[in-house]
Scaffold this active site. Structure first.
Site, PDB file in Angstrom:
ATOM      1  N   GLU A   1      41.067  40.757  39.283  1.00  0.00           N
ATOM      2  CA  GLU A   1      41.990  39.678  39.677  1.00  0.00           C
ATOM      3  C   GLU A   1      43.143  40.165  40.554  1.00  0.00           C
ATOM      4  O   GLU A   1      43.655  39.428  41.393  1.00  0.00           O
ATOM      5  CB  GLU A   1      42.553  38.969  38.446  1.00  0.00           C
ATOM      6  CG  GLU A   1      41.548  38.083  37.726  1.00  0.00           C
ATOM      7  CD  GLU A   1      40.778  38.836  36.650  1.00  0.00           C
ATOM      8  OE1 GLU A   1      40.862  40.082  36.604  1.00  0.00           O
ATOM      9  OE2 GLU A   1      40.082  38.165  35.848  1.00  0.00           O
TER      10      GLU A   1
ATOM     11  N   PHE B   1      42.434  32.837  21.620  1.00  0.00           N
ATOM     12  CA  PHE B   1      41.688  33.817  22.413  1.00  0.00           C
ATOM     13  C   PHE B   1      42.043  33.677  23.892  1.00  0.00           C
ATOM     14  O   PHE B   1      42.059  32.575  24.433  1.00  0.00           O
ATOM     15  CB  PHE B   1      40.182  33.609  22.199  1.00  0.00           C
ATOM     16  CG  PHE B   1      39.348  34.547  23.037  1.00  0.00           C
ATOM     17  CD1 PHE B   1      39.391  35.916  22.819  1.00  0.00           C
ATOM     18  CD2 PHE B   1      38.542  34.063  24.053  1.00  0.00           C
ATOM     19  CE1 PHE B   1      38.648  36.783  23.605  1.00  0.00           C
ATOM     20  CE2 PHE B   1      37.784  34.921  24.828  1.00  0.00           C
ATOM     21  CZ  PHE B   1      37.841  36.290  24.602  1.00  0.00           C
ATOM     22  N   GLN B   2      42.343  34.775  24.526  1.00  0.00           N
ATOM     23  CA  GLN B   2      42.729  34.828  25.937  1.00  0.00           C
ATOM     24  C   GLN B   2      43.924  33.931  26.249  1.00  0.00           C
ATOM     25  O   GLN B   2      43.999  33.321  27.304  1.00  0.00           O
ATOM     26  CB  GLN B   2      41.539  34.509  26.848  1.00  0.00           C
ATOM     27  CG  GLN B   2      40.460  35.601  26.776  1.00  0.00           C
ATOM     28  CD  GLN B   2      39.454  35.552  27.911  1.00  0.00           C
ATOM     29  OE1 GLN B   2      39.150  34.492  28.434  1.00  0.00           O
ATOM     30  NE2 GLN B   2      38.936  36.722  28.285  1.00  0.00           N
TER      31      GLN B   2
ATOM     32  N   LYS C   1      42.990  24.193  29.815  1.00  0.00           N
ATOM     33  CA  LYS C   1      41.596  23.800  30.006  1.00  0.00           C
ATOM     34  C   LYS C   1      41.367  22.310  29.763  1.00  0.00           C
ATOM     35  O   LYS C   1      40.648  21.646  30.517  1.00  0.00           O
ATOM     36  CB  LYS C   1      40.696  24.618  29.074  1.00  0.00           C
ATOM     37  CG  LYS C   1      39.218  24.334  29.329  1.00  0.00           C
ATOM     38  CD  LYS C   1      38.308  25.363  28.723  1.00  0.00           C
ATOM     39  CE  LYS C   1      36.864  25.055  29.114  1.00  0.00           C
ATOM     40  NZ  LYS C   1      35.920  26.010  28.550  1.00  0.00           N
TER      41      LYS C   1
ATOM     42  N   MET D   1      53.279  61.451  48.749  1.00  0.00           N
ATOM     43  CA  MET D   1      54.713  61.199  48.728  1.00  0.00           C
ATOM     44  C   MET D   1      55.339  61.771  47.463  1.00  0.00           C
ATOM     45  O   MET D   1      56.455  62.297  47.485  1.00  0.00           O
ATOM     46  CB  MET D   1      54.976  59.695  48.853  1.00  0.00           C
ATOM     47  CG  MET D   1      56.411  59.342  49.165  1.00  0.00           C
ATOM     48  SD  MET D   1      56.976  60.098  50.710  1.00  0.00           S
ATOM     49  CE  MET D   1      56.673  58.784  51.888  1.00  0.00           C
TER      50      MET D   1
END
Lengths: 586, 163
Positions: A50, A112-113, A162, A478
């Site tokens: 993502e 969940f999630q 949802k 760096m």
């Protein structure tokens, strides 16, 4: 007719002329993905992580006048997007990120999630929304696009539970949007613009300092006109590169921590600075106290009032859209025939040309070891200076900024504010999709590229033939440089052992891989790679392990107190000479 | 220096957390914060007491204005203003303290709004300094509990903060 929230969302995105949605499906967004399946107005790009979806959407915005959209699921999908959102926020990139959320009855139950995306993203968005009613989807999307693209742009998150995507409502997309608490400025104050013009006319050592705001505000033409009208030296920040043409003789190079000697000296010793869409940040002026030690008058043009007087005091603040303000400023200058004093300006140019002479970007060429700067110079040559260059973060980013000469805005895509490693490859993908006919190259290092290397797979799926310029020195370059300078060369964890064979890796993903280890092969390899127009080519350049980026302004030091490249260290340098014929200082 | 900021903000879920999040993220101080809806139920008004240099206060004001839901911000300190804070203080009221507490409440123009055999709850309104003074004037051992609202402020006379 009533349709589902998910279908409404898809219709909204079509109404906004969205071309691509970068995303990754998951439980909370299955309805939305089903709606995407059933439509053909926009395409979905399936990334492999993502974070990459958000970087790709971000670069899609940066490299075009369009707006990038990312779609992620709830929980880990949303948190994976966070780094990408913060990257866009720090660089003021317009973007809309849609995240799924667990159903409204489940919110707050540690489902969940489930993650509080509105809470997680709050400090790194321009604004965010949690949609609690299917009827709110269309107005919210309309507002989100409006907020993201107007004023000082920025990412906007829409979190959609949802059940809201399942509920039904009649689709009606609002024609216009008005938010009583949000009225971004447009025109600058005419009185302030007159004052700025007057100040320029009184200037003995004027300097124009241009930042990313000029790129985002599409003000490159106006910046160029102003600089040429006044014949004043001009610098661009890391984010502003391309806003003024990099090959023009009035351009003195990038300024800041790794700016050129002449740009930093001019910034420090100018008596009048016009700051355009720039914010005097720590990587640009370093220490505000030292910066202010040399008296100067500052005009600051910015669309965000909070950018003004944040780090330095300014004399003429002008809040407004940079393009509009510059148009008005140019008109006032022309009308009143206001120009800086010619004699003083010519003395100032002499001073600047003296600073230019030692060429602070010069480096010792080498017959057998590839210098990273050399690769970028050749890259610029081979691509005719016309490619879109994305970069990751580190030494290679600075070399790209210093040695590729950007002549137009939106050609240089990098994570300037947040400094996100792993940005380059997904950004190249997004930039290529926004500009299908352009040549796109990603300048990276062996460490940065591995932070999102899985996107080689996405590049294969969507045929984005970007060219990866991997400056492979085996170190987090760096970090190693700072350890050399500030930590007694104790290279703690900055050597990257057990590197993959990048050629084989590229081939495993279905791309072309090349390894280049001799300076004499650099140009030929680049030509060969860029001739493969339809293929992604991963070019693994084995470069000098100990090259440092110069000049360098150390933290807390002043702009004129640079660590200079070796060839300048024993050179008799021309100091700032206040007794040059500038006339009396104001 | 101490400043009192009045903020008109959309009465929406999450608006308060944007304001408090801004203060913590940027390292600004909140001495007190009160919020309630206004006569227009779509809008809330906050009074934020903060302190900092003039530069910091200017940044706070600008950053608040940048929040999408903030309608207007004024710094009440820029002109004459009035501020009031409410305190409820529960004190022990037994033996000789019972009479003393009543007297102290009267002197400070407080009202006793709850009485039990052993305690009084006194309601006191005024500036923060007055409330501090009241607490200081009491024998600390008689104080059982205090709760304060933080300051609410309003400009004097014609100075009006409205959409």
């Amino acid at each position: 007719m009533e349709i589902s929230g998910a279908e409404i969302l898809a219709r909204c995105l079509a109404e906004e002329n969205v071309e691509f949605v970068f995303g990754y499906p998951g439980g909370a967004v299955l309805e939305i993905y089903d709606a995407i399946f059933k439509q053909d107005k926009f395409k979905h790009v399936l990334v492999r992580h993502e974070q990459a979806a958000v970087h790709a959407a971000d670069a899609y915005s940066r490299s075009s006048h369009k707006i990038g959209v990312a779609l992620v699921t709830s929980g880990p999908g949303a948190t994976n997007a966070i780094t990408g959102i913060a990257t866009a926020y720090m660089d003021s990139i317009p973007m809309v990120v849609i995240s799924g959320q667990v159903g409204t009855p489940m919110i707050g139950s540690d489902a969940f999630q489930e993650v509080d995306m509105v809470g997680c993203s709050r400090p790194i968005v321009k604004h965010n929304f949690l949609v609690k009613d299917v009827k709110d989807i269309a107005p919210t999307v309309k507002k989100a696009f409006h907020i993201a693209t107007t004023g000082r742009p920025g990412p906007v998150v829409i979190d959609i539970p949802k059940d809201i995507t399942i509920h039904k409502a009649v689709f009606e997309y609002p024609k216009s949007v008005s938010i009583r608490s949000y009225n971004p400025p447009t025109k600058g104050h005419p009185g302030q613009i007159k004052k700025a013009a007057q100040m320029l006319a009184e200037a003995k050592r004027p300097f124009i300092y241009v930042g990313g705001g000029a790129v985002l505000g599409n003000a490159s033409a106006e910046v160029t006109e102003l600089v040429r009208l006044l014949n004043v030296p001009c610098t661009n920040t890391l984010m502003g590169l391309g806003a003024y043409p990099g090959t023009d003789d009035k351009f003195v190079g990038m300024l800041g921590m790794h700016g050129t000697y002449e740009a930093n000296m001019a910034m420090q010793y100018a008596d009048t600075i016009i700051a355009i869409g720039a914010r005097f940040d720590d990587r640009v002026i370093s220490s505000p106290a030292h910066f202010a030690s040399q008296a100067k008058r500052i005009v600051h043009i910015d669309i965000d009032p909070s950018s003004i007087a944040k780090r330095v005091k300014v004399d003429v603040p002008i809040v407004g859209d940079v393009k509009e303000v510059l148009k008005d400023l140019i008109a006032v200058l022309k009308e009143g025939n206001l120009r800086p004093n010619e004699k003083a300006l010519s003395a100032w140019w002499d001073q600047i040309n003296d600073w230019r002479k030692p060429n602070s970007l010069w480096y010792e060429p080498h017959d057998t070891i590839i210098k990273p700067q050399f690769v970028i110079q050749k890259l610029c040559e081979v691509t005719g200076g016309d490619a879109i260059i994305t970069s990751d973060v580190g030494q290679h980013q600075m070399f790209a900024a210093q040695y590729y000469k950007f002549n137009r805005p939106r050609q240089w895509i990098n994570s300037g504010g947040l400094g996100t490693m792993g940005f380059g490859l997904p950004a190249a993908m997004g930039a290529q999709l926004a500009n299908p006919d352009a040549t796109v190259a990603c300048v990276t290092g062996e460490a940065s590229i591995q932070m999102n290397i899985q996107e080689l797979s996405t590049c294969k799926q969507y045929h984005t033939p970007v060219k990866i310029i991997n400056l492979n020195n085996g170190y987090l370059g760096m970090v190693r440089q700072w350890q050399e300078f500030f930590y007694g060369t104790r290279y703690s964890e900055s050597y990257v052992d057990a590197l993959p064979d990048f050629v084989k890796l590229a081939e495993a993903y279905g791309h072309v891989g090349m390894r280049i280890d001799k300076p004499s092969d650099v140009e030929g390899a680049l030509r060969e790679a860029f001739a493969l127009k339809e293929r992604l080519v991963f070019m693994d350049f084995l470069t000098d392990q100990k090259t440092n980026v110069f000049p360098m302004v150390q933290n807390g030091k002043g702009l004129s107190q640079m660590d200079l490249p070796p060839h300048m260290q024993n050179m008799q340098l021309v100091p700032f000479e206040n007794n040059r014929d500038y006339g009396n200082l104001c | 220096m101490r400043h009192i900021l009045s903020v008109l903000i959309e009465n929406e879920a999450g608006a308060l957390s944007r304001v408090t999040g801004l203060f913590s993220a940027r390292g600004y101080n909140i001495d007190s914060l009160t919020v309630q809806t206004t006569e227009d139920p779509t809008m809330s008004r906050m009074t934020i007491v903060t302190h900092g240099s003039e530069d910091v206060i200017e940044q706070i004001t600008k950053q608040l204005n940048k929040l999408i839901e903030v309608v207007k911000v004024i710094d009440l300190n820029e002109a004459d203003h009035i501020e009031r804070e409410l305190m409820l203080i529960k004190v022990r009221a037994t033996g000789k303290d019972r009479e003393e507490m009543k007297r102290m409440a009267d002197i400070f123009r407080g009202r006793i709004i709850d009485v039990t055999e052993k305690s009084y709850t006194i309601e006191l309104t005024g500036t923060g300094e007055k409330l501090d003074a009241f607490i200081k004037a009491l024998d600390q051992s008689v104080i059982l509990e205090t709760v304060r609202t933080g300051a609410s402020g309003i400009g004097r006379g014609e100075r009006i903060l409205k959409l």
